[in-house]
Write an enzyme that holds these catalytic residues in place. Structure first.
Site, PDB file in Angstrom:
ATOM      1  N   HIS A 274     -50.110 105.045  20.522  1.00 32.67           N
ATOM      2  CA  HIS A 274     -50.144 103.611  20.220  1.00 32.67           C
ATOM      3  C   HIS A 274     -50.602 102.826  21.451  1.00 32.67           C
ATOM      4  O   HIS A 274     -51.493 101.969  21.363  1.00 32.67           O
ATOM      5  CB  HIS A 274     -48.738 103.185  19.759  1.00 32.67           C
ATOM      6  CG  HIS A 274     -48.526 101.700  19.699  1.00 32.67           C
ATOM      7  ND1 HIS A 274     -48.464 100.995  18.511  1.00 32.67           N
ATOM      8  CD2 HIS A 274     -48.361 100.780  20.682  1.00 32.67           C
ATOM      9  CE1 HIS A 274     -48.268  99.710  18.782  1.00 32.67           C
ATOM     10  NE2 HIS A 274     -48.205  99.543  20.083  1.00 32.67           N
ATOM     11  N   GLU A 275     -49.997 103.123  22.597  1.00 33.98           N
ATOM     12  CA  GLU A 275     -50.366 102.408  23.831  1.00 33.98           C
ATOM     13  C   GLU A 275     -51.834 102.648  24.193  1.00 33.98           C
ATOM     14  O   GLU A 275     -52.544 101.726  24.607  1.00 33.98           O
ATOM     15  CB  GLU A 275     -49.491 102.852  25.004  1.00 33.98           C
ATOM     16  CG  GLU A 275     -47.993 102.612  24.824  1.00 33.98           C
ATOM     17  CD  GLU A 275     -47.672 101.180  24.476  1.00 33.98           C
ATOM     18  OE1 GLU A 275     -48.419 100.286  24.914  1.00 33.98           O
ATOM     19  OE2 GLU A 275     -46.689 100.946  23.757  1.00 33.98           O
ATOM     20  N   HIS A 278     -54.146 100.395  22.362  1.00 31.03           N
ATOM     21  CA  HIS A 278     -54.353  99.064  22.972  1.00 31.03           C
ATOM     22  C   HIS A 278     -55.470  99.110  24.005  1.00 31.03           C
ATOM     23  O   HIS A 278     -56.318  98.232  24.088  1.00 31.03           O
ATOM     24  CB  HIS A 278     -53.074  98.596  23.668  1.00 31.03           C
ATOM     25  CG  HIS A 278     -52.011  98.109  22.734  1.00 31.03           C
ATOM     26  ND1 HIS A 278     -52.233  97.140  21.787  1.00 31.03           N
ATOM     27  CD2 HIS A 278     -50.705  98.444  22.611  1.00 31.03           C
ATOM     28  CE1 HIS A 278     -51.111  96.903  21.136  1.00 31.03           C
ATOM     29  NE2 HIS A 278     -50.174  97.679  21.612  1.00 31.03           N
ATOM     30  N   GLU A 354     -51.133  94.989  17.226  1.00 29.36           N
ATOM     31  CA  GLU A 354     -50.100  96.031  17.191  1.00 29.36           C
ATOM     32  C   GLU A 354     -50.305  96.959  16.001  1.00 29.36           C
ATOM     33  O   GLU A 354     -50.115  98.174  16.106  1.00 29.36           O
ATOM     34  CB  GLU A 354     -48.702  95.399  17.123  1.00 29.36           C
ATOM     35  CG  GLU A 354     -48.305  94.615  18.368  1.00 29.36           C
ATOM     36  CD  GLU A 354     -48.316  95.460  19.628  1.00 29.36           C
ATOM     37  OE1 GLU A 354     -48.154  96.689  19.533  1.00 29.36           O
ATOM     38  OE2 GLU A 354     -48.512  94.888  20.714  1.00 29.36           O
TER      39      GLU A 354
END
Ligand SMILES: [Zn+2]
Length: 428
Positions: A274-275, A278, A354
């Protein structure tokens, strides 16, 4: 201070564009892991404690909003701000120092006025719900450091908008908004190396095997020379979090040690995916023009209303020009008011990022179950309510609700049906 925090929060929304999800504070449940690996993970009912934290949190949010309007209004309508300016003139003499001295006095008084509310909400309440591990000394030390950082930043930068107000009373809002762009970039660039280490210890990951797995994932995500830092957050909190921060040479993924302790390796790899999403999807870079535009719109609204209020109340305010530093509480008051209107737009933008980072994390790890159980742990550890009221979501949620995130992790499995991945072309 609370109002100032609003402004700082506004700028920090940028950095939080990259933060993973809100943390939690109680040991995770075993119920999810007992089920088979393909069955959807149910969204757990929130605990009684979580519901109570949620309800009192709404009340506290309202108190903070009202407080953030009341305090600057008091500074203004009592003429107290003008008196601070007079003191600052006597101490500072030269224009640049007058602004810096005014700001320092203003910040210290606000700090003292806000202290009871800050103490309740940052220390007493967090301990009452078992979310905090902080000693009173560490809490207070961090508050003081935050105040000092605020004073230094104010001294260094507050003169710029006031100079623009003086030189260009009609276009100052545009120039200030445009200058916010390099300021935001500078802030994202230096905060991870100069500011964040003032509050917690950052170091390399201790679990080298896990680090190797994370770096292998980073290589697949097309991130070269990525750095992962472990931060000793367990001295402050029981909550879980991870985030991406920095730009260029300072960019990094930061994992709270609490997250490493409470998630298993597969769950942690999803969070890392997930990070990395970004990172790879350029969320920090996309946030800069978006938030700069919001800042320009907000400053324009302030510009349009401030003059009218000064015309009407200049006797009580004790100043006749917005370029007088005594106008700072007026600017903060209007900023807080317009910020309320702008917040749902800003948060919707963040939630979209997100959601896409979740999609990226799911596609690169293809482990829906680990994603869903990670969210369940976040809900439990961070005392979150999985399906909050829609107004709470619109005004407070920087991430999709945990209920939505668990549902998405359960449902989104294009790789199982041989369908194309949205971000597959980015994987190495
Ligand atoms: Zn995130």
């Amino acid at each position: 201070m609370r109002t100032l925090l609003l402004i700082i929060t506004f700028c920090l929304l940028l950095t939080s564009a990259a933060s993973a999800q809100q943390p939690t504070a109680t040991p995770g449940s075993q119920q999810a892991s007992a089920q088979s690996s393909t069955a959807p993970v149910p969204v757990p009912e929130p605990s009684e404690k979580a519901v109570s934290y949620y309800r009192s949190g709404i009340l506290l949010w309202i108190v903070n909003v009202l407080w953030g309007l009341l305090i600057p209004a008091l500074f203004l309508f009592t003429g107290f701000s003008a008196r601070i300016r007079d003191w600052a003139k006597r101490i500072g003499k030269w224009w640049f120092f007058v602004i810096g001295v005014y700001f320092t006095i203003f910040l210290i008084i606000n700090f003292v006025i806000d202290l009871p509310l800050s103490y309740y909400q940052g220390f007493v309440r967090e301990h009452a719900y078992g979310l905090s591990n902080q000693t009173l000394g560490k809490w207070f030390g961090d508050e003081i450091k935050g105040l000092l950082v605020g004073i230094v930043v104010g001294f260094l930068f507050l003169w710029i908008p006031y100079l623009l107000l003086k030189k260009s009373p009609r276009r100052w809002w545009l120039y200030t908004g445009l200058l916010a762009i390099p300021f935001l970039i500078l802030q994202i660039l230096v905060a991870p190396i100069w500011i964040e280490p003032l509050f917690n210890k950052f170091g390399p990951m201790k679990n080298k095997e896990l680090e190797t797995r994370i770096l292998a994932l980073a290589t697949r995500a097309g991130i070269e020379g990525g750095r992962v830092y472990e931060v000793a957050k367990s001295e402050d909190t029981n909550a879980l979090n991870a985030y991406v921060t920095g730009l260029g040479a300072t960019k990094r993924i930061v994992l709270w040690d609490t997250t490493i302790a409470k998630l298993d390796e597969d769950e942690l790899l999803f969070v890392m995916g997930h990070e990395m999403g970004h990172y790879v999807l350029g969320h920090i870079w996309k946030s800069i023009p978006f938030f700069s535009l919001l800042i320009i719109v907000t400053l324009y609204a302030i510009h349009r209303t401030a003059g009218w209020l000064i015309d009407k109340y200049h006797r009580r305010f004790g100043f006749t020009e917005l370029s007088d530093v005594a106008s700072l509480p007026l600017i903060i008051l209007l900023f807080s008011a317009y910020f309320l209107i702008v917040t749902p737009v800003a948060l919707a933008f963040l939630r979209h990022n997100e959601h896409e980072a979740d999609r990226f994390g799911l596609e690169i790890t293809q482990n829906s179950r680990a994603a869903a159980t990670a969210f369940v742990k976040l809900q439990q550890e961070n005392l979150a309510v999985p399906r909050p009221n829609v107004l709470v979501k619109l005004w407070q949620a920087s991430h999709p609700t945990l209920g939505e995130r668990i549902d998405f992790a359960n449902d989104y499995r294009p790789w199982e049906r041989g369908e194309p991945l949205m971000y597959g072309h980015l994987f190495k």
